[in-house]
Design an enzyme around this catalytic site. Structure first.
Site, PDB file in Angstrom:
ATOM      1  N   ARG A 240       0.860  -1.282   0.021  1.00  0.00           N
ATOM      2  CA  ARG A 240      -0.184  -0.100  -0.198  1.00  0.00           C
ATOM      3  C   ARG A 240       1.078   1.342  -0.141  1.00  0.00           C
ATOM      4  O   ARG A 240       1.860   1.265   0.700  1.00  0.00           O
ATOM      5  CB  ARG A 240      -0.992  -0.108   1.423  1.00  0.00           C
ATOM      6  CG  ARG A 240      -2.075  -0.801   1.553  1.00  0.00           C
ATOM      7  CD  ARG A 240      -3.008  -0.496  -0.049  1.00  0.00           C
ATOM      8  NE  ARG A 240      -4.191  -1.427   0.268  1.00  0.00           N
ATOM      9  CZ  ARG A 240      -4.407  -2.377  -0.621  1.00  0.00           C
ATOM     10  NH1 ARG A 240      -3.352  -3.048  -1.344  1.00  0.00           N
ATOM     11  NH2 ARG A 240      -5.487  -3.254  -0.623  1.00  0.00           N
ATOM     12  N   GLU A 269      -4.242   7.007  -5.856  1.00  0.00           N
ATOM     13  CA  GLU A 269      -4.225   6.211  -7.095  1.00  0.00           C
ATOM     14  C   GLU A 269      -5.294   6.581  -7.970  1.00  0.00           C
ATOM     15  O   GLU A 269      -6.601   6.628  -7.281  1.00  0.00           O
ATOM     16  CB  GLU A 269      -4.148   4.815  -6.841  1.00  0.00           C
ATOM     17  CG  GLU A 269      -2.841   4.487  -6.307  1.00  0.00           C
ATOM     18  CD  GLU A 269      -2.736   3.080  -5.762  1.00  0.00           C
ATOM     19  OE1 GLU A 269      -1.607   2.566  -5.603  1.00  0.00           O
ATOM     20  OE2 GLU A 269      -3.620   2.199  -5.892  1.00  0.00           O
ATOM     21  N   HIS A 291       0.034  -0.249  -9.997  1.00  0.00           N
ATOM     22  CA  HIS A 291      -0.593  -1.148  -9.119  1.00  0.00           C
ATOM     23  C   HIS A 291      -1.252  -2.307  -9.792  1.00  0.00           C
ATOM     24  O   HIS A 291      -2.541  -2.695 -10.011  1.00  0.00           O
ATOM     25  CB  HIS A 291      -1.842  -0.522  -8.583  1.00  0.00           C
ATOM     26  CG  HIS A 291      -2.482  -0.925  -7.123  1.00  0.00           C
ATOM     27  ND1 HIS A 291      -2.764  -0.341  -6.146  1.00  0.00           N
ATOM     28  CD2 HIS A 291      -2.611  -2.185  -6.829  1.00  0.00           C
ATOM     29  CE1 HIS A 291      -3.208  -0.935  -5.147  1.00  0.00           C
ATOM     30  NE2 HIS A 291      -2.996  -2.277  -5.602  1.00  0.00           N
TER      31      HIS A 291
END
Length: 325
Positions: A240, A269, A291
């Site tokens: 994270r 994000e 990601h």
């Protein structure tokens, strides 16, 4: 508990967070399924108002929105992390929250080591140099513009001892690395399997994060921790973004406190244009991926299958993968 004879109204708020190649089979229960590719914050309350089951990956479900969902019984999170859901508010309203578990046991460790290999051996830096014509300019069969280091014999510090951390440890040991699991920050006496957090920061050649984001881990690595890193390690984060102070990370790169950074996540994000990591991403010792460590085709299909299974199990009165507040 909802009757198995009643048709479930199911709303998937952000189907586009799963790849279009992923097959999302229809749940084997009486149901109506409304699928939205994306859902903006202002649309959430209206879309979940009459739902029995809401599926979300990254669309936040906060207390004030949940209060308007009159029939909601299950929030099925299409991910492992549940920080987008107010789990305590769900518990107060008798709403079950489920998540996805152990689906990324191969894809995240493989991505982690893809970043480690690329940085430890300067793969992307050499690729860029070849594209610029540096090989021809060198006048010989090879050139040495960027450092190349073996992993064998180096120390791998792992923060997080869940299924992903343990899988990364297994790969590291197979490569001849010395593996250290960090104890919880500031906690002593966790036993012989753990090394004090500060010691892991101090002696590791590679540090990789595999812990959840929660109040105790937010900003886990910041200026203090970078100052401890005597061996100029690589810092890898496929967990994270909020675990690392991103401004401090760039300052550590500038100061030579770390040898490089491989990140698959950032605090916000997609990242804002002024995110410190966006400017740093062009450096030869930095790799930033969007990601996608979790996103192998095999892993996403496993996630989708487990997601539907969670819904079916709940409606049959056998809830599984339940998340406690």
């Amino acid at each position: 508990m909802t009757s198995t004879d009643e048709a479930a109204t199911i709303v998937f708020l952000d189907r586009d967070t799963l790849s279009p190649e992923t097959r999302l089979r229809a749940p084997a229960i009486p149901h109506r399924l409304d699928i939205f590719g994306r859902t903006d914050p202002g649309e959430v309350a209206d879309r979940i108002r009459d739902a029995h089951i809401v599926v979300t990956n990254k669309v936040p479900l906060r207390r004030e929105v949940l209060a308007q969902a009159r029939r909601l019984r299950l929030v099925a999170v299409a991910a492992t992390g549940t920080d987008v859901v107010d789990v305590a508010a769900c518990a107060e309203r008798g709403i079950t929250v489920s998540n996805i578990r152990n689906y990324a046991v191969h894809t995240v460790p493989e991505h982690t080591f893809a970043l480690i290999f690329a940085l430890r051996r300067s793969i992307t830096a050499y690729r860029d140099a070849v594209i610029r014509g540096a090989w021809q300019e060198s006048g010989q069969f090879c050139f040495f513009d960027h450092p190349i280091r073996d992993l064998a014999g180096s120390t791998l510090g792992i923060v997080g001892d869940g299924v992903l951390g343990r899988a990364v440890a297994e790969i590291g040991r197979a490569l001849g690395m010395r593996v250290l699991f960090a104890a919880y920050k500031g906690v002593e006496g966790m036993g012989p399997l753990y090394t004090p957090f500060d010691e892991v920061m101090r002696v590791s050649d590679v540090i990789t994060l595999h812990c959840p984001l929660m109040p105790a881990t937010r900003g886990l690595v910041g200026p203090r921790e970078f100052a401890l890193m005597e061996r100029r390690p690589l810092l890898i984060n496929t967990a994270r973004g909020g675990l690392v102070d991103e401004a401090a990370l760039v300052a550590a790169l500038d100061a030579g406190q770390i040898g490089g950074a491989g990140f698959d996540v950032v605090t916000q994000e997609p990242p804002a244009a002024d995110n410190p990591l966006m400017a740093a991403a062009a450096r030869p010792n930095v790799i930033l991926t969007p990601h996608v460590a979790w996103a192998s085709q095999e892993a996403i299909q496993s996630l989708a299958d487990q997601l539907v299974g969670n819904i079916e199990a709940f409606w049959a009165g056998r809830p599984r993968n339940c998340v406690a507040p």
